[in-house]
Design a protein around this motif. Sequence first.
Motif, PDB file in Angstrom:
ATOM      1  N   GLU A  52       0.878  -1.204  -0.084  1.00  0.00           N
ATOM      2  CA  GLU A  52       0.076  -0.213  -0.009  1.00  0.00           C
ATOM      3  C   GLU A  52       0.917   1.263   0.143  1.00  0.00           C
ATOM      4  OE1 GLU A  52      -3.394  -0.405  -0.217  1.00  0.00           O
ATOM      5  OE2 GLU A  52      -2.823  -2.390  -0.308  1.00  0.00           O
ATOM      6  N   SER A  53       2.107   1.112   0.133  1.00  0.00           N
ATOM      7  CA  SER A  53       3.178   2.377   0.193  1.00  0.00           C
ATOM      8  C   SER A  53       3.069   3.166  -1.167  1.00  0.00           C
ATOM      9  CB  SER A  53       4.456   1.851   0.501  1.00  0.00           C
ATOM     10  OG  SER A  53       5.335   3.021   0.609  1.00  0.00           O
ATOM     11  N   PRO A  54       3.225   4.538  -0.863  1.00  0.00           N
ATOM     12  CA  PRO A  54       3.222   5.262  -2.134  1.00  0.00           C
ATOM     13  C   PRO A  54       4.491   5.407  -2.688  1.00  0.00           C
ATOM     14  CG  PRO A  54       3.016   6.529  -0.073  1.00  0.00           C
ATOM     15  CD  PRO A  54       3.065   5.212   0.225  1.00  0.00           C
ATOM     16  N   LEU A  55       5.596   4.832  -1.990  1.00  0.00           N
ATOM     17  CA  LEU A  55       6.868   4.965  -2.450  1.00  0.00           C
ATOM     18  C   LEU A  55       7.250   4.160  -3.882  1.00  0.00           C
ATOM     19  CD1 LEU A  55       8.721   4.445   0.999  1.00  0.00           C
ATOM     20  CD2 LEU A  55       8.364   6.655  -0.336  1.00  0.00           C
ATOM     21  N   SER A  56       8.016   4.659  -4.628  1.00  0.00           N
ATOM     22  CA  SER A  56       8.463   3.977  -5.680  1.00  0.00           C
ATOM     23  C   SER A  56       9.314   2.823  -5.302  1.00  0.00           C
ATOM     24  CB  SER A  56       9.128   4.786  -6.566  1.00  0.00           C
ATOM     25  OG  SER A  56      10.513   5.041  -5.924  1.00  0.00           O
ATOM     26  N   THR A  57       9.355   1.750  -6.217  1.00  0.00           N
ATOM     27  CA  THR A  57      10.471   0.716  -5.893  1.00  0.00           C
ATOM     28  C   THR A  57      11.893   1.274  -5.640  1.00  0.00           C
ATOM     29  OG1 THR A  57       9.202  -0.832  -7.434  1.00  0.00           O
ATOM     30  CG2 THR A  57      11.373  -1.316  -6.875  1.00  0.00           C
ATOM     31  N   ARG A  58      12.465   2.133  -6.434  1.00  0.00           N
ATOM     32  CA  ARG A  58      13.690   2.606  -5.937  1.00  0.00           C
ATOM     33  C   ARG A  58      13.506   3.321  -4.639  1.00  0.00           C
ATOM     34  NH1 ARG A  58      17.108   4.748 -10.343  1.00  0.00           N
ATOM     35  NH2 ARG A  58      18.889   5.867  -9.571  1.00  0.00           N
ATOM     36  N   GLN A  59      12.683   4.005  -4.352  1.00  0.00           N
ATOM     37  CA  GLN A  59      12.624   4.560  -2.923  1.00  0.00           C
ATOM     38  C   GLN A  59      12.640   3.581  -1.807  1.00  0.00           C
ATOM     39  OE1 GLN A  59       9.303   7.021  -3.919  1.00  0.00           O
ATOM     40  NE2 GLN A  59      10.375   8.964  -3.474  1.00  0.00           N
ATOM     41  N   LYS A  60      11.802   2.595  -2.028  1.00  0.00           N
ATOM     42  CA  LYS A  60      11.911   1.351  -0.981  1.00  0.00           C
ATOM     43  C   LYS A  60      13.106   0.862  -1.133  1.00  0.00           C
ATOM     44  CE  LYS A  60       6.874   0.392  -1.932  1.00  0.00           C
ATOM     45  NZ  LYS A  60       5.900  -0.748  -2.416  1.00  0.00           N
TER      46      LYS A  60
ATOM     47  N   GLU B 223      26.526  -1.129   0.019  1.00  0.00           N
ATOM     48  CA  GLU B 223      26.921   0.232  -0.041  1.00  0.00           C
ATOM     49  C   GLU B 223      26.927   0.446  -1.235  1.00  0.00           C
ATOM     50  OE1 GLU B 223      30.190   0.432   2.602  1.00  0.00           O
ATOM     51  OE2 GLU B 223      29.062   0.985   4.363  1.00  0.00           O
ATOM     52  N   GLU B 224      27.592  -0.226  -2.342  1.00  0.00           N
ATOM     53  CA  GLU B 224      27.602  -0.210  -3.563  1.00  0.00           C
ATOM     54  C   GLU B 224      26.263  -0.083  -4.415  1.00  0.00           C
ATOM     55  OE1 GLU B 224      30.071  -2.975  -5.441  1.00  0.00           O
ATOM     56  OE2 GLU B 224      31.662  -2.756  -3.930  1.00  0.00           O
ATOM     57  N   ALA B 225      25.383  -0.821  -3.797  1.00  0.00           N
ATOM     58  CA  ALA B 225      24.119  -1.113  -4.487  1.00  0.00           C
ATOM     59  C   ALA B 225      23.293   0.364  -4.279  1.00  0.00           C
ATOM     60  CB  ALA B 225      23.309  -2.028  -4.082  1.00  0.00           C
ATOM     61  N   GLU B 226      23.605   0.788  -2.981  1.00  0.00           N
ATOM     62  CA  GLU B 226      23.072   2.102  -2.629  1.00  0.00           C
ATOM     63  C   GLU B 226      23.563   3.187  -3.239  1.00  0.00           C
ATOM     64  OE1 GLU B 226      21.877   3.734   1.823  1.00  0.00           O
ATOM     65  OE2 GLU B 226      24.175   3.240   1.715  1.00  0.00           O
ATOM     66  N   LYS B 227      24.704   3.348  -3.689  1.00  0.00           N
ATOM     67  CA  LYS B 227      25.213   4.591  -4.348  1.00  0.00           C
ATOM     68  C   LYS B 227      24.618   4.377  -5.780  1.00  0.00           C
ATOM     69  CE  LYS B 227      29.971   4.594  -2.346  1.00  0.00           C
ATOM     70  NZ  LYS B 227      31.158   4.161  -2.291  1.00  0.00           N
ATOM     71  N   GLN B 228      24.196   3.382  -6.278  1.00  0.00           N
ATOM     72  CA  GLN B 228      23.567   3.492  -7.462  1.00  0.00           C
ATOM     73  C   GLN B 228      22.109   4.027  -7.536  1.00  0.00           C
ATOM     74  OE1 GLN B 228      25.253   2.486 -10.474  1.00  0.00           O
ATOM     75  NE2 GLN B 228      26.729   2.221  -8.901  1.00  0.00           N
ATOM     76  N   LEU B 229      21.469   4.038  -6.218  1.00  0.00           N
ATOM     77  CA  LEU B 229      20.111   4.583  -6.206  1.00  0.00           C
ATOM     78  C   LEU B 229      20.239   6.263  -5.806  1.00  0.00           C
ATOM     79  CD1 LEU B 229      18.625   1.843  -3.976  1.00  0.00           C
ATOM     80  CD2 LEU B 229      18.112   2.129  -6.303  1.00  0.00           C
TER      81      LEU B 229
END
Length: 86
Positions: free
Chosen positions: A18-26, A79-85
């Motif tokens: 139900e979250s309004p967040l995008s997949t990227r934000q999640k 952390e590498e994945a987080e940087k990609q976001l």
Amino acid sequence: MSHQHSHPHSHDHGSDTESPLSTRQKLARMIHHWIHHTEDHVKSYRQWAEKARQEGLESVAQALERVADGSLELNRILEEAEKQLD
């Protein structure tokens, strides 16, 4: 064996639909959570390694240190994945 934590935190791992967040934000939130969650575990592994060492359980202490080190490696990947976001 049950999985119990001695540190307080929510275990909602983002399964809410139900979250309004995008997949990227999640993903950004989840990865941030996982990194900090893992850091808490690393502290615990090292504390217990020291306790094991004090009891003469060197092989157990070494195993816990290896787990802590492996967990930090997993965090580097996250952390590498987080940087990609960003």
